[in-house]
Design a protein around this motif. Structure first.
Motif, PDB file in Angstrom:
ATOM      1  N   LEU A 187       0.819  -1.215   0.000  1.00 18.83           N
ATOM      2  CA  LEU A 187       0.000   0.000   0.000  1.00 18.83           C
ATOM      3  C   LEU A 187       0.852   1.265   0.000  1.00 18.83           C
ATOM      4  N   GLY A 188       2.178   1.086  -0.107  1.00 24.28           N
ATOM      5  CA  GLY A 188       3.092   2.225  -0.213  1.00 24.28           C
ATOM      6  C   GLY A 188       3.177   3.061   1.049  1.00 24.28           C
ATOM      7  N   TYR A 189       2.862   2.474   2.212  1.00 24.65           N
ATOM      8  CA  TYR A 189       2.857   3.183   3.493  1.00 24.65           C
ATOM      9  C   TYR A 189       1.950   4.416   3.428  1.00 24.65           C
ATOM     10  N   ASN A 190       0.947   4.343   2.550  1.00 21.84           N
ATOM     11  CA  ASN A 190      -0.008   5.437   2.379  1.00 21.84           C
ATOM     12  C   ASN A 190      -1.091   5.314   3.450  1.00 21.84           C
ATOM     13  N   ARG A 191      -1.161   6.318   4.311  1.00 17.63           N
ATOM     14  CA  ARG A 191      -2.064   6.237   5.469  1.00 17.63           C
ATOM     15  C   ARG A 191      -3.522   6.089   5.043  1.00 17.63           C
TER      16      ARG A 191
END
Length: 595
Positions: free
Chosen positions: A499-503
């Motif tokens: 998830l690309g460290y996408n919050r």
């Protein structure tokens, strides 16, 4: 410098053993014992006019409260007040107590303006004299009285933990080291805990001492506030620090802070302002904790032979037990004394050459002044242009402490030279103070880097302890990272990486997981498995309508699309196309849950 020794028995004070009850002139008095009456003797017994220089205001306020006849110089007392005191009709000897800054800016000018023969008529006593070396690096004004110190006919320095200065004027004026030697074992029990996670050890110790009064010495206001917030101590703690730090804490909504000693709370934090000379008189014995964190708070590195002794010695009626919790780091900058002084000598040489350049006109004069002002070595020069020997000693003191805190072995060896009955423990953990520093650094870089760092640390713990619970993980990393910890335990490191460290995407994925947990509750599973079994061929619309009805009847807030992914929560599905009377159907495979 020659050394003499003088014995002291249990229960005796310095006034009982010093000739004429007075500290001899041209003496560095190593009193060895804190609270044995050096300043008390000078104030009460010494038949002479005295100026006593104390390192900090709280000491002065404490002495003034104990001896009202003292003339105390601190903020709010002006040079004119000093002149009025000098011109007054005082019975007996004049006793003045002041900070170094107060001496230089108020006492000395007042005496010179009133033609008071200060150097002949007054005895000058530097109390807790090691602070002149230890603090001059960040508090340059503490050195100001030193140049005048050598002009006094009668003078001395005193401390239970003196650092012998290298200034040649001590030798030139035939100073003597007078060492007080107790005839009994005066060592204090102390537990030294060397760990890679100071916060975790402190948490465990405070939990064990939850019913006791605890005094924690750490020279970092930022770290103190972080500890108070991390351990949720806002309602149970006080901070004693400088006035500047009090204002800083209040700006951050912590109001239980004071620059003066007041009634203690359950847990009390003290900065270096209260490490020496302040008398803390209690009718009970507190536990004392020294906390050092070489990564987050370099200024919390303190000397076992001086500052640790002084901190514990503040409690005049004794303590219950002492602890020093610390980490170490083999990357602390260190050089030998010879290499350090060679570097300073080279800098001094260049500084002197520039200072001695021939000048023609105002422009060259200004250019030279700017050049000198911009040189780092300027810190090592007195205002009269001479070498500041105390700054040289300070530079070596700092480097020496770095050397001590490089390894557990070097720290233990240093403690063996200090007056303690020592117990040593080591405690190492998966998550370390260095990890905490990396979290802090990642937070500065931004949300993505913070998530990346914390997820990696949580994953490291879970690899070692797959059953670690949320509460345990919060204790290891801090409640401030609860959201990231929860996401990692639910989704796993690999999924969060995808998830690309996408919050935002992570929160959406967590929402799906939460929905799935409600969808597969015990009640839902029983209802589905009561109607369908492995091997059944079910028309798609029929099972989906049945699931929709179950979701509605159970009040599940399901907002996603109802399709075969929901069926897959309960059964494996053969992906081959199945038809029943021309209708799309599912061949139900293995059940996803056991009933």
């Amino acid at each position: 410098m020659t050394e003499k020794q003088i014995l002291i028995n249990r229960g005796q004070n310095l006034s009982d053993i010093l000739p004429n009850k007075e500290i001899p002139t041209n003496t560095i008095l190593n009193k060895t014992l804190t609270g044995c009456g050096a300043t008390y003797g000078e104030i009460v017994h010494a038949a002479r006019n005295s100026i006593i220089i104390e390192p900090n205001v709280p000491v002065i306020l404490g002495k003034k409260a104990e001896h009202p006849f003292l003339f105390a110089v601190y903020e709010g007392i002006t040079k004119e007040n000093v002149k009025a005191f000098l011109s007054g009709d005082e019975d007996g000897f004049r006793k003045i107590i002041t900070t170094p800054e107060g001496f230089d800016k108020k006492v000395l000018p007042a005496m010179l303006e009133t033609n008071t023969p200060i150097y002949e008529d007054y005895f000058l006593l530097f109390d807790e004299c090691e602070k002149t070396i230890q603090d001059v690096g960040y508090r340059g004004d503490i050195y100001l009285p030193v140049e005048d110190f050598f002009k006094f006919k009668n003078k001395a320095m005193v401390s239970a933990t003196p650092i012998l200065p290298s200034d040649p004027r001590f030798k030139e004026q035939n100073f003597e080291l007078l060492r007080v030697v107790p005839t009994y074992d005066y060592r204090q029990p102390l537990t030294l805990c060397i760990t890679n996670n100071t916060i975790h050890v402190l948490r465990k110790l405070l939990s064990r001492l939850k019913d006791e009064t605890v005094c924690i010495f750490i020279n970092s206001t930022d770290t103190i506030l972080e500890l108070i917030q991390t351990f949720r101590l806002e309602e149970h703690s006080k901070v004693f620090c400088s006035d500047k730090s009090v204002r800083k804490l209040k700006q951050q909504n912590f109001t239980a802070a004071s620059d003066q000693l007041t009634e203690l709370a359950k847990i009390n934090f003290f900065t270096s302002r209260f490490y020496s000379a302040v008398d803390i008189k209690l009718d009970y014995k507190p536990h004392v904790i020294i906390l050092t964190d070489v990564f987050h708070a370099p200024y919390s590195i303190i000397d076992p032979q001086t500052e640790v002794v002084q901190a514990i010695g503040r409690f005049r009626n004794g303590i219950e037990k002492a602890y020093h919790i610390t980490n170490t780091c083999d990357r602390l900058p260190c050089v030998s004394r010879d290499k350090l002084f060679h570097s300073l000598e080279c800098q001094e040489k260049v500084y002197t050459q520039i200072q001695g350049l021939p000048i023609e006109g105002a422009i060259e004069l200004q250019a030279r002044a700017q050049a000198l002002e911009g040189m780092d070595y300027k810190r090592f020069v007195t205002r009269t242009g001479n070498r500041n020997w105390f700054m040289w000693d300070n530079a070596w003191t700092d480097v020496r402490l770095n050397t001590i805190y490089q390894y557990s072995t070097t720290l233990e060896e240093e403690y063996k030279k200090a007056p303690f009955l020592l117990d040593v423990y080591t405690a190492n953990y998966d998550i370390t103070d260095e990890d905490r520093l990396r979290r802090t650094q990642a937070q500065i870089k931004g949300t993505t880097e913070l998530w990346r760092e914390v997820v990696g640390q949580v994953n490291r713990i879970l690899q070692q302890n797959p059953n670690a619970e949320q509460m345990f993980l919060n204790e290891q990393l801090g409640c401030a990272f609860g959201e990231i910890i929860e996401a990692t335990t639910i989704l796993g490191k690999e999924r969060i990486e995808q998830l690309g460290y996408n919050r935002r995407k992570i929160k959406a994925a967590l929402g799906n997981v939460a929905e799935n947990r409600l969808m597969t509750s015990e009640k839902m599973r029983q209802a589905v498995y009561a109607r369908y079994n492995t091997g059944d061929v079910v028309i798609c619309s029929e099972i989906l309508n049945f699931l929709r009805e179950l979701i509605t009847n159970n009040g599940i807030p399901f907002k996603s699309r109802l399709d075969k992914q929901v069926v897959k929560l309960f059964f494996e599905i053969d992906d081959d196309k199945v038809r029943v009377k021309g209708n799309k159907a599912y061949l139900l495979g293995k059940k996803m849950f056991e009933i």
